[in-house]
Design a protein around this motif. Structure first.
Motif, PDB file in Angstrom:
ATOM      1  N   LYS A   1       0.825  -1.194   0.000  1.00  0.00           N
ATOM      2  CA  LYS A   1       0.000   0.000   0.000  1.00  0.00           C
ATOM      3  C   LYS A   1       0.870   1.259   0.000  1.00  0.00           C
ATOM      4  O   LYS A   1       0.609   2.190  -0.757  1.00  0.00           O
ATOM      5  CB  LYS A   1      -0.918  -0.029   1.217  1.00  0.00           C
ATOM      6  CG  LYS A   1      -1.806   1.178   1.340  1.00  0.00           C
ATOM      7  CD  LYS A   1      -2.674   1.102   2.565  1.00  0.00           C
ATOM      8  CE  LYS A   1      -3.397   2.411   2.763  1.00  0.00           C
ATOM      9  NZ  LYS A   1      -4.164   2.438   3.973  1.00  0.00           N
ATOM     10  N   ASN A   2       1.883   1.304   0.848  1.00  0.00           N
ATOM     11  CA  ASN A   2       2.752   2.487   0.913  1.00  0.00           C
ATOM     12  C   ASN A   2       3.516   2.694  -0.384  1.00  0.00           C
ATOM     13  O   ASN A   2       3.636   3.818  -0.871  1.00  0.00           O
ATOM     14  CB  ASN A   2       3.738   2.360   2.074  1.00  0.00           C
ATOM     15  CG  ASN A   2       3.051   2.430   3.416  1.00  0.00           C
ATOM     16  OD1 ASN A   2       1.912   2.874   3.507  1.00  0.00           O
ATOM     17  ND2 ASN A   2       3.729   1.974   4.445  1.00  0.00           N
ATOM     18  N   LEU A   3       4.056   1.615  -0.929  1.00  0.00           N
ATOM     19  CA  LEU A   3       4.823   1.708  -2.165  1.00  0.00           C
ATOM     20  C   LEU A   3       3.951   2.208  -3.311  1.00  0.00           C
ATOM     21  O   LEU A   3       4.356   3.098  -4.067  1.00  0.00           O
ATOM     22  CB  LEU A   3       5.428   0.346  -2.518  1.00  0.00           C
ATOM     23  CG  LEU A   3       6.218   0.300  -3.814  1.00  0.00           C
ATOM     24  CD1 LEU A   3       7.442   1.184  -3.705  1.00  0.00           C
ATOM     25  CD2 LEU A   3       6.589  -1.125  -4.133  1.00  0.00           C
ATOM     26  N   THR A   4       2.763   1.686  -3.424  1.00  0.00           N
ATOM     27  CA  THR A   4       1.850   2.115  -4.480  1.00  0.00           C
ATOM     28  C   THR A   4       1.507   3.592  -4.328  1.00  0.00           C
ATOM     29  O   THR A   4       1.466   4.328  -5.322  1.00  0.00           O
ATOM     30  CB  THR A   4       0.560   1.266  -4.441  1.00  0.00           C
ATOM     31  OG1 THR A   4       0.914  -0.106  -4.517  1.00  0.00           O
ATOM     32  CG2 THR A   4      -0.351   1.621  -5.586  1.00  0.00           C
ATOM     33  N   ALA A  84       4.460  11.409   3.288  1.00  0.00           N
ATOM     34  CA  ALA A  84       3.848  10.166   2.795  1.00  0.00           C
ATOM     35  C   ALA A  84       2.697   9.738   3.695  1.00  0.00           C
ATOM     36  O   ALA A  84       2.866   9.528   4.893  1.00  0.00           O
ATOM     37  CB  ALA A  84       4.900   9.066   2.718  1.00  0.00           C
ATOM     38  N   GLU A  85       1.527   9.634   3.108  1.00  0.00           N
ATOM     39  CA  GLU A  85       0.295   9.193   3.765  1.00  0.00           C
ATOM     40  C   GLU A  85      -0.115  10.049   4.966  1.00  0.00           C
ATOM     41  O   GLU A  85      -0.809   9.590   5.855  1.00  0.00           O
ATOM     42  CB  GLU A  85       0.411   7.722   4.153  1.00  0.00           C
ATOM     43  CG  GLU A  85       0.577   6.840   2.931  1.00  0.00           C
ATOM     44  CD  GLU A  85       0.440   5.373   3.249  1.00  0.00           C
ATOM     45  OE1 GLU A  85       0.063   5.036   4.374  1.00  0.00           O
ATOM     46  OE2 GLU A  85       0.696   4.575   2.344  1.00  0.00           O
TER      47      GLU A  85
END
Length: 148
Positions: A1-4, A84-85
């Protein structure tokens, strides 16, 4: 999920920055100066053809545009790793537009374009050499030139 998420943001950064840099950013950064603050011409690359003088550099305008676009896109991409996120995607994409249309181009115009901090606008000394040093005299433009 994080990589995407990170990969999608980076692709969107470069896609949005391409459009924004083409339409607005390059003109703000390297257009004819308006009071030393921002560029006021060359929006949507209206003056780049036929080896025109772009930003005080007489070279291939498209190579200069592409080189500077890489930095504009990178400036917005760097932020994606630090937040990020932590933000909504829509807010981040709005930030990318603002970064590549205004924040980065204004800083570029000030220092590397024709702005008030530009070494290209340094006053020459008695020998005719441009010396953009912070001397406190009327010949100073407030730039410390560490490049030699």
């Amino acid at each position: 999920k994080n990589l995407t998420n990170i990969l999608f943001k980076n692709i969107m950064d470069m896609s949005i920055s391409t459009i924004c840099w083409f339409l607005v950013g390059y003109g703000v950064a390297f257009g004819k100066t308006a009071g030393g603050f921002i560029g006021s011409t060359n929006y949507a690359i209206s003056e780049i053809f036929n080896d025109s003088d772009v930003g005080g550099i007489d070279n291939d305008g498209w190579a200069h545009w592409f080189f500077q676009w890489a930095f504009a896109g990178t400036a917005s991409t760097i932020v994606s790793g630090s937040i990020a996120e932590r933000t909504k995607l829509q807010a981040y994409l709005i930030f990318t537009i603002f970064m590549t249309c205004f924040i980065y181009p204004v800083a570029v115009h000030w220092v590397w374009g024709e702005g008030f901090l530009s070494a290209f606008n340094a006053n020459p000394d008695s020998e005719g050499n441009a010396r953009p040093l912070l001397t406190g005299t009327e010949r100073s433009n407030g730039v410390l030139d560490f490049a030699g």
